[in-house]
Scaffold this active site. Structure first.
Site, mmCIF file in Angstrom:
data_model
loop_
_atom_site.group_PDB
_atom_site.id
_atom_site.type_symbol
_atom_site.label_atom_id
_atom_site.label_comp_id
_atom_site.label_asym_id
_atom_site.label_seq_id
_atom_site.Cartn_x
_atom_site.Cartn_y
_atom_site.Cartn_z
ATOM 1 C CG HIS A 121 38.639 25.488 61.252
ATOM 2 N ND1 HIS A 121 37.419 24.740 61.010
ATOM 3 C CD2 HIS A 121 38.349 26.213 62.420
ATOM 4 C CE1 HIS A 121 36.453 24.865 61.962
ATOM 5 N NE2 HIS A 121 37.045 25.715 62.844
ATOM 6 C CD GLU A 122 39.948 29.321 64.317
ATOM 7 O OE1 GLU A 122 39.305 30.264 64.861
ATOM 8 O OE2 GLU A 122 39.997 28.277 65.055
ATOM 9 C CG HIS A 179 35.160 30.236 62.544
ATOM 10 N ND1 HIS A 179 33.774 29.585 62.252
ATOM 11 C CD2 HIS A 179 35.884 29.342 63.174
ATOM 12 C CE1 HIS A 179 34.061 28.384 62.887
ATOM 13 N NE2 HIS A 179 35.215 28.293 63.484
HETATM 14 ZN ZN LIG Z 1 36.035 26.535 64.465
#
Ligand SMILES: [Zn+2]
Length: 428
Positions: free
Chosen positions: A282-283, A286
């Site tokens: 998830h990171e 980004h």
């Molecule tokens: Zn996030």
């Protein structure tokens, strides 16, 4: 510029933002307590009633405290500006410092004094938040001694970084004429980038210990993920987050090729290797979806707009008089202008916060989608639920409050957007 108009606009923005904040906070508290008695249907079987009620009580406790600190914060801004606090402090310091030490020393003294007084005023609130609220819900792990040491280090680091930066900006304001704000902006951008480079290796270690990730199996898994995603980082580290708080997290730090991945030890204790991988994916999302770059560019663009506005305001005598300060034409007023601007601006920018929150929530959905493509969506769902429970985040926030403040979508919306079904992890 008409000072009366400045006063009226500022007072209106201050009161309107206060009223809006209090209204939103009461809505949130009412909504959470109305839904306290039962776990929402979509979480039945995955979240226990006990965890749900702990989250409700934690949200309510923070909400009550938030009402108080919001009202208090507004009173402080009012006391500094229209009630004459800054004017009085300025008059004293100008007379005491300027004749012997000069204009720059006087301005730095003014900035430092306001920062120190502001920090001291905030101290009891921070103490209450840590040793009453966080403590009561079992999140605080700090002793009073560690907390005091943190405060002292914070002041020291703040002075070491803040004073040279302030001196640089004041010097630019004094020597570069009408376009000073453009030069000041360039200096601030450069300074920010420098800070990003030195933060992981110089500043963060002052507060926490960082050890290379020792778990070889997890390390191999994380490295395989990063390779799959085409992502380079300079090391995986575990931070002793448990020294201060039970809240768990993971983040990237640093700039360019010097980026590090940092896991809180609390995160590794709580999540399975698959779940850690999903959180990291998830990171990475980004970065891969350019959220990090976009955010940095928009912050730089907004600060340029802000400084241009200040460049114009600082030259208007009505700006000072309207905010309760009488400038002295024989002394430099740049520090005064900076302070007034920083005190008045939040009341106006508050009203664009829903816009920023909206963009941020959109980014979270995109990062989740990326994580599901690169790792197991079921792991991500399980990790999100665990982190929600560990942070005692409410599952039933008020929808209007969410639109205004939430940088992350509420758990129900986030999990509903994941392709995987809800995991069944709760023990009854
Ligand atoms: Zn996030």
């Amino acid at each position: 510029m008409n000072p009366t108009l400045v006063t009226a606009a500022f007072a209106a923005a201050l009161l309107l933002s206060l009223a809006t904040q209090l209204w939103l906070a009461t809505r949130q508290m009412r909504h959470v307590s109305q839904h306290r008695s039962a776990v929402p249907a979509i979480f039945a079987g995955t979240v226990t009633l006990q965890a749900h009620q702990k989250a409700a009580d934690y949200t309510l406790a923070k909400g009550r405290f938030g009402l108080l600190s919001t009202a208090f914060g507004t009173a402080v801004v009012l006391a500094w500006t229209l009630l004459g606090g800054l004017d009085a402090l300025n008059t004293v310091l100008r007379a005491a410092v300027m004749p012997a030490w000069g204009g720059m020393a006087y301005q730095l003294a003014l900035l430092a004094a306001v920062a120190l007084i502001g920090g001291l005023i905030e101290l009891p609130l921070e103490w209450y938040s840590t040793f009453r609220i966080e403590q009561a819900f079992g999140f605080n792990r700090m002793s009073l001694k560690l907390w005091l040491a943190d405060q002292a280090k914070g002041v020291l680091v703040g002075a070491l970084i803040g004073l040279p930066l302030a001196a640089l900006v004041l010097w630019i304001m004094g020597v570069s004429g009408g376009l000073w704000w453009l030069w000041a902006w360039a200096a601030l951008v450069g300074f920010n980038l420098l800070l990003l480079v030195i933060y992981p290796t110089v500043i963060a270690p002052l507060f926490n210990k960082f050890e290379p990730l020792a778990d070889e199996a997890l390390k191999a898994r994380v490295q395989a993920l990063m390779q799959r995603c085409g992502f380079a980082a300079k090391g995986l580290f575990v931070m002793d987050g448990s020294k201060r708080s039970a809240h768990a997290n993971a983040y990237f730090t640093g700039l360019g090729a010097a980026k590090r991945v940092v896991f809180f030890d609390t995160l590794l204790q709580r999540l399975t290797p698959g779940e850690v991988e999903a959180v990291l994916a998830h990171e990475l999302g980004h970065f891969k979806r350019k959220h990090v770059t976009k955010r940095m560019v928009s912050i730089f663009a907004m600060s340029l707009a802000g400084l241009a506005l200040l460049g114009w305001l600082a030259a208007q005598s009505g700006f000072y008089a309207g905010l309760g300060v009488s400038p002295n034409m024989s002394a430099p007023n740049d520090a005064l202008a900076l302070l007034l601007f920083m005190m008045a601006l939040p009341s106006f920018t508050f009203f664009i916060s829903p816009l920023m929150a909206q963009v941020s929530r959109k980014h979270e959905f995109e990062a989740d989608a990326y994580a599901c493509a690169q790792a197991d969506g079921r792991d991500l769902a399980a990790a999100l639920l665990k982190l929600h429970e560990d942070n005692a985040a409410t599952l039933t926030p008020d929808p209007v409050y969410v639109r205004f403040y939430y940088s992350h979508p509420p758990a129900s919306e986030r999990l509903a957007a994941l392709p995987a079904p809800l995991p069944r992890t709760a023990t009854p």
